[in-house]
Motif scaffolding. Structure first.
Motif, short mmCIF file in Angstrom:
data_model
loop_
_atom_site.label_atom_id
_atom_site.label_comp_id
_atom_site.label_asym_id
_atom_site.label_seq_id
_atom_site.Cartn_x
_atom_site.Cartn_y
_atom_site.Cartn_z
N LEU A 184 91.83 26.58 -38.19
CA LEU A 184 92.23 27.96 -37.93
C LEU A 184 91.72 28.52 -36.61
O LEU A 184 92.48 29.13 -35.86
N PHE A 185 90.44 28.36 -36.31
CA PHE A 185 89.88 29.02 -35.12
C PHE A 185 90.53 28.57 -33.81
O PHE A 185 90.91 29.42 -33.01
N PRO A 186 90.71 27.28 -33.56
CA PRO A 186 91.40 26.90 -32.31
C PRO A 186 92.85 27.37 -32.29
O PRO A 186 93.36 27.78 -31.25
N GLY A 187 93.51 27.35 -33.45
CA GLY A 187 94.89 27.80 -33.50
C GLY A 187 95.03 29.29 -33.24
O GLY A 187 95.93 29.73 -32.52
N VAL A 188 94.12 30.08 -33.79
CA VAL A 188 94.15 31.53 -33.55
C VAL A 188 93.82 31.82 -32.09
O VAL A 188 94.42 32.70 -31.47
N TRP A 189 92.90 31.08 -31.51
CA TRP A 189 92.55 31.28 -30.11
C TRP A 189 93.76 30.99 -29.22
O TRP A 189 94.06 31.75 -28.30
N VAL A 190 94.46 29.91 -29.50
CA VAL A 190 95.65 29.57 -28.71
C VAL A 190 96.74 30.62 -28.93
O VAL A 190 97.43 31.01 -27.99
N ALA A 191 96.89 31.11 -30.16
CA ALA A 191 97.91 32.12 -30.44
C ALA A 191 97.61 33.43 -29.74
O ALA A 191 98.53 34.17 -29.39
N SER A 192 96.36 33.70 -29.49
CA SER A 192 96.00 34.96 -28.83
C SER A 192 96.14 34.89 -27.31
O SER A 192 96.07 35.91 -26.65
N ARG A 193 96.33 33.71 -26.78
CA ARG A 193 96.49 33.53 -25.33
C ARG A 193 97.98 33.50 -25.02
O ARG A 193 98.68 32.65 -25.53
#
Length: 133
Positions: free
Chosen positions: A112-121
């Motif tokens: 989740l955390f890397p995916g959310v980080w990428v989604a926020s960029r």
């Protein structure tokens, strides 16, 4: 060929790509849950955690490139999380497939955390990607 036909074909192709990405996310999540309990002797070997940390951001970025600025960017994360939780905590025998230790929590965080980080960029347009600045 009119511009409406081109946009229609483009929309169909992007929707088909979204379906393929979501199917891939389901298959990856099932594999990651199945391989989470992998051990070498008595030592846990959580390779599926590394796979989740790499593949979920890639799926998010691919959806973001096809549907820029859309909330569909979160679809791979939602699908991945549902599959991991359902098949991790439930099985036909009733006990679930998650091992009773730290690995399930780290798997969920690593997906989740890397995916959310990428989604926020936001995705930069390709014309800006090559220019210095």
């Amino acid at each position: 060929m009119t511009s409406g036909e081109v946009m229609g074909r483009d929309g169909v192709a992007r929707t088909a790509l979204l379906a393929v990405v979501l199917l891939d996310v389901v298959l990856l999540a099932l594999t990651e849950v199945a391989w989470l309990s992998l051990q070498v002797g008595s030592v846990p070997l959580p390779v599926s955690i590394l796979v989740a940390a790499v593949t979920t951001p890639l799926a998010v970025r691919l959806v973001d490139r096809c549907f820029p600025g859309s909330r569909l960017v979160f679809a791979p994360l939602v699908v991945w999380m549902v599959v991991v939780v359902v098949f991790g905590f439930w099985s036909p025998t009733g006990t679930g497939t998650f091992p009773p230790d730290w690995r399930p929590i780290v798997l969920i965080a690593a997906g989740l955390f890397p995916g959310v980080w990428v989604a926020s960029r936001p995705v930069r347009p390709s014309s800006e990607a090559g220019s210095p600045g």
